[in-house]
Design an enzyme around this catalytic site. Structure first.
Site, PDB file in Angstrom:
ATOM      1  N   GLY A   1     -11.069 -12.873 -13.618  1.00  0.00           N
ATOM      2  CA  GLY A   1     -10.522 -11.938 -13.336  1.00  0.00           C
ATOM      3  C   GLY A   1      -9.557 -11.498 -14.878  1.00  0.00           C
ATOM      4  O   GLY A   1     -10.331 -11.656 -15.838  1.00  0.00           O
ATOM      5  N   HIS A   2      -8.673 -10.907 -14.816  1.00  0.00           N
ATOM      6  CA  HIS A   2      -7.985 -10.118 -16.079  1.00  0.00           C
ATOM      7  C   HIS A   2      -6.432 -10.092 -15.730  1.00  0.00           C
ATOM      8  O   HIS A   2      -6.138  -9.817 -14.448  1.00  0.00           O
ATOM      9  CB  HIS A   2      -8.431  -8.827 -16.271  1.00  0.00           C
ATOM     10  CG  HIS A   2      -8.140  -8.295 -17.434  1.00  0.00           C
ATOM     11  ND1 HIS A   2      -8.425  -8.769 -18.670  1.00  0.00           N
ATOM     12  CD2 HIS A   2      -7.212  -7.292 -17.814  1.00  0.00           C
ATOM     13  CE1 HIS A   2      -7.833  -8.199 -19.805  1.00  0.00           C
ATOM     14  NE2 HIS A   2      -7.192  -7.281 -19.143  1.00  0.00           N
ATOM     15  N   SER A   3      -5.658 -10.117 -16.622  1.00  0.00           N
ATOM     16  CA  SER A   3      -4.233 -10.276 -16.412  1.00  0.00           C
ATOM     17  C   SER A   3      -3.668  -9.642 -17.959  1.00  0.00           C
ATOM     18  O   SER A   3      -4.056  -9.671 -18.913  1.00  0.00           O
ATOM     19  CB  SER A   3      -3.831 -11.845 -16.507  1.00  0.00           C
ATOM     20  OG  SER A   3      -4.200 -12.673 -17.777  1.00  0.00           O
TER      21      SER A   3
ATOM     22  N   LYS B   1       0.570   3.684  -2.915  1.00  0.00           N
ATOM     23  CA  LYS B   1      -0.636   4.417  -3.350  1.00  0.00           C
ATOM     24  C   LYS B   1      -0.235   5.805  -3.603  1.00  0.00           C
ATOM     25  O   LYS B   1       0.785   6.114  -3.188  1.00  0.00           O
ATOM     26  CB  LYS B   1      -1.534   4.637  -1.846  1.00  0.00           C
ATOM     27  CG  LYS B   1      -2.543   3.622  -1.773  1.00  0.00           C
ATOM     28  CD  LYS B   1      -3.484   3.782  -0.655  1.00  0.00           C
ATOM     29  CE  LYS B   1      -4.678   2.747  -0.568  1.00  0.00           C
ATOM     30  NZ  LYS B   1      -5.708   3.562   0.442  1.00  0.00           N
TER      31      LYS B   1
ATOM     32  N   ASP C   1     -10.600   0.712   7.414  1.00  0.00           N
ATOM     33  CA  ASP C   1      -9.436  -0.012   7.524  1.00  0.00           C
ATOM     34  C   ASP C   1      -8.231   1.037   7.248  1.00  0.00           C
ATOM     35  O   ASP C   1      -8.121   1.925   6.477  1.00  0.00           O
ATOM     36  CB  ASP C   1      -9.056  -1.160   6.787  1.00  0.00           C
ATOM     37  CG  ASP C   1      -9.349  -1.235   5.495  1.00  0.00           C
ATOM     38  OD1 ASP C   1      -9.780   0.005   4.794  1.00  0.00           O
ATOM     39  OD2 ASP C   1      -9.094  -2.167   4.736  1.00  0.00           O
TER      40      ASP C   1
ATOM     41  N   ASP D   1     -11.706  -4.270   2.635  1.00  0.00           N
ATOM     42  CA  ASP D   1     -12.676  -3.196   2.273  1.00  0.00           C
ATOM     43  C   ASP D   1     -13.949  -3.560   2.473  1.00  0.00           C
ATOM     44  O   ASP D   1     -14.645  -2.501   2.876  1.00  0.00           O
ATOM     45  CB  ASP D   1     -12.237  -2.566   0.808  1.00  0.00           C
ATOM     46  CG  ASP D   1     -11.125  -1.927   0.682  1.00  0.00           C
ATOM     47  OD1 ASP D   1     -10.562  -1.336   1.594  1.00  0.00           O
ATOM     48  OD2 ASP D   1     -10.480  -1.758  -0.424  1.00  0.00           O
TER      49      ASP D   1
ATOM     50  N   ASP E   1      -8.523  -3.607  -5.243  1.00  0.00           N
ATOM     51  CA  ASP E   1      -7.069  -2.948  -4.622  1.00  0.00           C
ATOM     52  C   ASP E   1      -6.353  -3.925  -4.933  1.00  0.00           C
ATOM     53  O   ASP E   1      -6.507  -5.117  -5.065  1.00  0.00           O
ATOM     54  CB  ASP E   1      -7.359  -3.055  -2.917  1.00  0.00           C
ATOM     55  CG  ASP E   1      -6.446  -1.988  -2.373  1.00  0.00           C
ATOM     56  OD1 ASP E   1      -5.470  -1.975  -2.904  1.00  0.00           O
ATOM     57  OD2 ASP E   1      -6.744  -1.734  -1.296  1.00  0.00           O
TER      58      ASP E   1
ATOM     59  N   ASP F   1     -14.970   6.533   1.511  1.00  0.00           N
ATOM     60  CA  ASP F   1     -14.821   5.644   2.201  1.00  0.00           C
ATOM     61  C   ASP F   1     -14.148   4.413   1.469  1.00  0.00           C
ATOM     62  O   ASP F   1     -13.580   4.765   0.393  1.00  0.00           O
ATOM     63  CB  ASP F   1     -16.472   5.143   2.163  1.00  0.00           C
ATOM     64  CG  ASP F   1     -17.028   5.705   3.286  1.00  0.00           C
ATOM     65  OD1 ASP F   1     -16.841   5.039   4.378  1.00  0.00           O
ATOM     66  OD2 ASP F   1     -18.103   6.562   3.188  1.00  0.00           O
TER      67      ASP F   1
ATOM     68  N   CYS G   1       0.579  -1.370   0.038  1.00  0.00           N
ATOM     69  CA  CYS G   1       0.231  -0.012  -0.004  1.00  0.00           C
ATOM     70  C   CYS G   1       0.857   1.289  -0.068  1.00  0.00           C
ATOM     71  O   CYS G   1       0.275   2.444  -0.210  1.00  0.00           O
ATOM     72  CB  CYS G   1      -1.018   0.090   1.298  1.00  0.00           C
ATOM     73  SG  CYS G   1      -2.293  -1.292   0.935  1.00  0.00           S
TER      74      CYS G   1
END
Length: 344
Positions: free
Chosen positions: A137-139, A18, A225, A89, A66, A48, A15
Site C-alpha cells: 500500500g501507500h501512506s 463523496k 452496491d 465493489d 475506495d 459501474d 461515504c
C-alpha cells in the site's frame, strides 16, 4: 489512547465524504478520454462499481479503490468498515476478491501511530474474512485520518454484472437495510443509543460476499452496491445505464430497525441534500421523509440486485444460504417521465 474519538478529526464521515454526483460529473466531463483499450470491458462509461479488464477469452480482472474519513470512533471498526466497503465493489460486479493494497493518510502530530496500527488491524481482520491479504500500500502524513483499499478481483467474463446489463421487468432487492448515514450523524451529535450504534456498526462490517455467487446466476441481470449516493442515486445509475426506469414502493424498502426515532430527530447528514440536489429532477416528487431515507448516504451498504421473475428460484436459494430473506421493493419498467418513481 483509549479515549480517542476518530470522528472528531474529520470534517466528513464515511461515504458521506463523496463528491456529489453532479459535481463529479462536471469534473469528469472536462477530462477527455485518452486511450481506449479494447480489453477494457468496463470503465467510466456506465458509472459501474469497478473497472473490468479482459485477460483472456474467459476471464477478467476487476480493479477498484475506495477510501474515506472516519464514520465511527473506534479505530479497528473504522479499518474494518473501510475495508469491507472497498471490497464490496468487487462483489457488486459479481467477482471474487484476490488481494488488496492499503491507502492511509494520517495526521501524525495529532494522532498517535498506535491508533493507525489499530485501523490497520481492523482492516486485516476484514480482509482475512474475505479470504484476501493486504499485500502492500501507500501512506502519507495529512491533516485528517483517511483509510481505504485498492482491491483486485477476478471473474468469468460472461458473468460480470454491470449497470448497463439490466432488463425491463426485473424485481429489485436490497441486501442491507438503509439508515447508516442517519444513525452516524446521530452518533456525531451524541444522540445515538448504544443498541442502535451496534446495529449500524454490524451492518457496515458485514461483507457482501453473496455478490460473488449472485454473479453466477443468469437471472441476476444487474447489480451494484448502495453507498454514498444513496439508494436513489445508485438505482438511477443502474436504470440510466440500462436504458430504463423503475418503480419502488417506499413501504417495502428495508430500513434499520428503530430508524424512525432518528428521522424524527432530523439527524440527516449533509450528503443527503447534496445527493438530492444532484439527481432530484430525475425522481418523482418525494416527501421530506422519503428524501431523508432514500437519499441517505450509505457507507458499506448492501447490494442492489435486479432479478428476472422467471429465474428467482435460484436467487432465493442463494440468499437463504447467506441468511438473507429478500423482499422485493420495486421493479424495472420501460423508460418513462422519471428515472425512478417512488410510491407509498
Amino acid at each position: 489512547m483509549e479515549c480517542v474519538k476518530l470522528t472528531q478529526y474529520s470534517h466528513g464521515a464515511g461515504c458521506g465524504c463523496k463528491i456529489a454526483p453532479k459535481v463529479l460529473k462536471e469534473i469528469l466531463d472536462q477530462v477527455p478520454t485518452s486511450h481506449l483499450d479494447p480489453k477494457l470491458l468496463v470503465g467510466n462509461g456506465t458509472l459501474d462499481d469497478a473497472a473490468v479488464y479482459e485477460i483472456d477469452d474467459d476471464n477478467v480482472i476487476i480493479s477498484t479503490t475506495d477510501f474515506f474519513m472516519p464514520i465511527v470512533d473506534d479505530p479497528e471498526d473504522f479499518g474494518a468498515i473501510a475495508s469491507v466497503n472497498a471490497i464490496s465493489d468487487i462483489y457488486a460486479m459479481g467477482g471474487k476478491p484476490l488481494m488488496a493494497l492499503a491507502i492511509l493518510c494520517w495526521p501524525t502530530k495529532q494522532l498517535d501511530t498506535s491508533v493507525a496500527a489499530k485501523v490497520m488491524n481492523g482492516a486485516r481482520k476484514a480482509c482475512k474474512e474475505a479470504g484476501i491479504t493486504i499485500a502492500g500500500g501507500h501512506s502519507i502524513d495529512g491533516p485528517e485520518p483517511i483509510f481505504g483499499l485498492a482491491v483486485t478481483g477476478i471473474a468469468k467474463k460472461n458473468m460480470i454484472k454491470k449497470n448497463a446489463s439490466g432488463q425491463v421487468g426485473c424485481n429489485l432487492y436490497l441486501s442491507k437495510p438503509l439508515g447508516v448515514g442517519i444513525l452516524s450523524t446521530a452518533q456525531k451529535k451524541g444522540l445515538l443509543d448504544e443498541e442502535d450504534r451496534l446495529k449500524a456498526r454490524n451492518s457496515m462490517i458485514t461483507l457482501n460476499k453473496i455478490g460473488a455467487e449472485l454473479g453466477t446466476l443468469e437471472g441476476v441481470t444487474a447489480m451494484t452496491d448502495v453507498t454514498g449516493f444513496g439508494l436513489l442515486g445508485h438505482l438511477k445509475e443502474l436504470c440510466e445505464g440500462s436504458g430504463m426506469s423503475s418503480e419502488i414502493s417506499m413501504s417495502k424498502v428495508p430500513l434499520i430497525d428503530g430508524l424512525q426515532k432518528y428521522i424524527d430527530l432530523k439527524t440527516f447528514p449533509g450528503g443527503t441534500h447534496r445527493n438530492f440536489d444532484s439527481y432530484g429532477d430525475k425522481i418523482s416528487p418525494l416527501t421530506e421523509e422519503q428524501k431523508s431515507v432514500l437519499c441517505d448516504p450509505q457507507t458499506s451498504g448492501g447490494l442492489l440486485v435486479a432479478v428476472r421473475p422467471d429465474q428467482e428460484e435460484q436467487f432465493f436459494e442463494v440468499a437463504k444460504r447467506y441468511g438473507w430473506d429478500p423482499i422485493c421493493f420495486g421493479q424495472t419498467i420501460p423508460t418513462s417521465e422519471y428515472v425512478v418513481h417512488v410510491k407509498e
